[in-house]
Design a protein around this motif. Sequence first.
Motif, short mmCIF file in Angstrom:
data_model
loop_
_atom_site.label_atom_id
_atom_site.label_comp_id
_atom_site.label_asym_id
_atom_site.label_seq_id
_atom_site.Cartn_x
_atom_site.Cartn_y
_atom_site.Cartn_z
N THR A 185 0.83 -1.20 0.00
CA THR A 185 0.00 0.00 0.00
C THR A 185 0.87 1.25 0.00
OG1 THR A 185 -0.07 0.21 2.42
CG2 THR A 185 -1.72 -1.22 1.39
N THR A 186 0.21 2.39 -0.24
CA THR A 186 0.86 3.67 -0.01
C THR A 186 0.83 3.95 1.49
OG1 THR A 186 -1.24 4.81 -0.35
CG2 THR A 186 0.21 4.61 -2.25
N ARG A 187 1.44 5.03 1.89
CA ARG A 187 1.49 5.37 3.31
C ARG A 187 0.16 5.95 3.81
NH1 ARG A 187 7.47 7.93 4.65
NH2 ARG A 187 8.69 6.37 3.49
N ARG A 188 -0.10 5.69 5.09
CA ARG A 188 -1.26 6.25 5.77
C ARG A 188 -0.77 7.20 6.87
NH1 ARG A 188 -3.20 3.14 2.34
NH2 ARG A 188 -5.08 1.88 2.61
N GLY A 189 -1.54 8.26 7.11
CA GLY A 189 -1.19 9.19 8.17
C GLY A 189 -1.82 8.79 9.49
N ILE A 190 -1.03 8.86 10.54
CA ILE A 190 -1.50 8.63 11.90
C ILE A 190 -1.32 9.93 12.68
CG2 ILE A 190 -1.07 7.42 14.08
CD1 ILE A 190 -2.37 5.60 12.11
N ASP A 191 -2.40 10.44 13.22
CA ASP A 191 -2.36 11.74 13.92
C ASP A 191 -2.89 11.59 15.33
OD1 ASP A 191 -2.42 14.33 14.77
OD2 ASP A 191 -3.98 15.00 13.37
N GLY A 192 -1.99 11.29 16.25
CA GLY A 192 -2.40 11.17 17.66
C GLY A 192 -2.62 12.51 18.32
N ALA A 193 -2.18 13.60 17.68
CA ALA A 193 -2.35 14.94 18.25
C ALA A 193 -3.67 15.57 17.84
CB ALA A 193 -1.19 15.83 17.79
N GLY A 194 -4.33 15.01 16.84
CA GLY A 194 -5.60 15.57 16.38
C GLY A 194 -5.45 16.92 15.72
N ALA A 195 -4.34 17.13 15.02
CA ALA A 195 -4.02 18.45 14.47
C ALA A 195 -4.25 18.55 12.97
CB ALA A 195 -2.58 18.80 14.79
N THR A 196 -4.66 17.49 12.29
CA THR A 196 -4.86 17.52 10.84
C THR A 196 -6.35 17.52 10.51
OG1 THR A 196 -4.71 15.11 10.76
CG2 THR A 196 -2.68 16.36 10.40
N THR A 197 -6.66 17.67 9.23
CA THR A 197 -8.07 17.76 8.80
C THR A 197 -8.84 16.49 9.10
OG1 THR A 197 -7.42 19.27 7.00
CG2 THR A 197 -9.58 18.21 6.83
N PHE A 198 -8.22 15.34 8.86
CA PHE A 198 -8.88 14.06 9.12
C PHE A 198 -7.99 13.21 10.04
CE2 PHE A 198 -10.14 15.34 4.78
CZ PHE A 198 -11.50 15.54 4.99
N PRO A 199 -7.93 13.55 11.31
CA PRO A 199 -7.03 12.81 12.22
C PRO A 199 -7.54 11.39 12.48
CG PRO A 199 -8.40 14.31 13.48
CD PRO A 199 -8.68 14.60 12.03
N CYS A 200 -6.63 10.43 12.52
CA CYS A 200 -7.01 9.07 12.87
C CYS A 200 -5.85 8.39 13.56
CB CYS A 200 -7.45 8.28 11.64
SG CYS A 200 -6.11 7.74 10.58
N THR A 201 -6.19 7.42 14.39
CA THR A 201 -5.18 6.63 15.11
C THR A 201 -5.38 5.13 14.86
OG1 THR A 201 -6.58 6.63 17.09
CG2 THR A 201 -4.88 8.35 16.94
N GLU A 202 -6.27 4.79 13.94
CA GLU A 202 -6.53 3.39 13.60
C GLU A 202 -6.61 3.24 12.09
OE1 GLU A 202 -9.58 1.07 15.78
OE2 GLU A 202 -10.42 0.62 13.79
N VAL A 203 -5.91 2.25 11.57
CA VAL A 203 -5.90 2.00 10.13
C VAL A 203 -6.12 0.51 9.89
CG1 VAL A 203 -4.48 1.95 8.04
CG2 VAL A 203 -4.40 3.94 9.56
N THR A 204 -6.96 0.19 8.90
CA THR A 204 -7.18 -1.19 8.48
C THR A 204 -6.61 -1.38 7.08
OG1 THR A 204 -9.18 -1.46 9.82
CG2 THR A 204 -8.88 -2.98 7.99
N PHE A 205 -5.72 -2.35 6.94
CA PHE A 205 -5.19 -2.73 5.63
C PHE A 205 -5.90 -4.00 5.19
CE2 PHE A 205 -1.43 -0.54 7.54
CZ PHE A 205 -1.28 0.47 6.60
N ASP A 206 -6.57 -3.94 4.05
CA ASP A 206 -7.35 -5.11 3.61
C ASP A 206 -7.08 -5.50 2.16
OD1 ASP A 206 -8.55 -2.97 2.41
OD2 ASP A 206 -10.56 -3.36 3.19
N GLY A 207 -5.98 -5.03 1.59
CA GLY A 207 -5.70 -5.44 0.22
C GLY A 207 -4.43 -4.82 -0.34
#
Length: 293
Positions: free
Chosen positions: A70-92
Amino acid sequence: GGSCRLKSSQMRVGKWQLQVFCGGKELAEHVIEGHTCVEAMPGCAFTLKVNYHGSEMHQIELWVDGKAATTRRGIDGAGATTFPCTEVTFDGWEKSQDGNMIKSQLLFEETSTADSTGDECSSSGSGLATCALDWTQTRGTICVRVHGGQRQVLQNDTMPMSHNPDLRKAEAMSEKAMIKGGHSASAGVGVRTFTSTRMWRAGESCVGKVPGDTLETELKIFFRDSFFLHLRGEANKVSSLSSLQREDDAINSSCDQVRAYVRRVVETEKRLAKRTKVNLCGQSPAVIDLTDD
């Protein structure tokens, strides 16, 4: 076999947690020689779930069998970006370009066999229960690479990065090497779906690379077949036992013959381990019982 303990498949490395699911069910986790393993069942699609329990920014990417899936995913534990997330699912496996994506299931499939090179453990099967394991090769490996990240504000409308994964079938292996390493299942390609990706708009913020693009850690899980886990771990903790329970008269390949031989060796060793120890304090020796009850 080697020492083994079993727990739920919630591998933790620092603030990171990795879970593996197959057919919608979370796979049990074996730790063998300090390495985390899950059971690979041919024909079963699998997914990975990554959770971050921290307050920093990172970029993560999935590698399977040494290939970037896959390409890279962003993880934002600080909640400082437009779409912050701390959980990612890779399914393909993800192939993407110009906003279009083809996603192919991550699938466990049977490994193709090749002629033996003669450099594996004894062809009779003796020694396979104890021969050294190679944990350095990329085959049979799921790896989430964690890079440093920082907030990046986009100056222009931007499409997600393109990606073209290597979807070639895993190389064939000799039967003995396959049995020794637990590689009768490889990572393959399942059902394909087509979708579109969202364009990032100017002014939105995401998690970008840091100078130097540092690799901070790797979350690594090995997938091995049921016979390997039966041999190195606990038989009653293995889900797929069909290949382990064949009667001798049903054995019709050299691969099955080696498995059957090793199984008998291990079962004999387990029965011997149940024997009553001789009392060394002057008392009469106890009777050695080689039966299962």
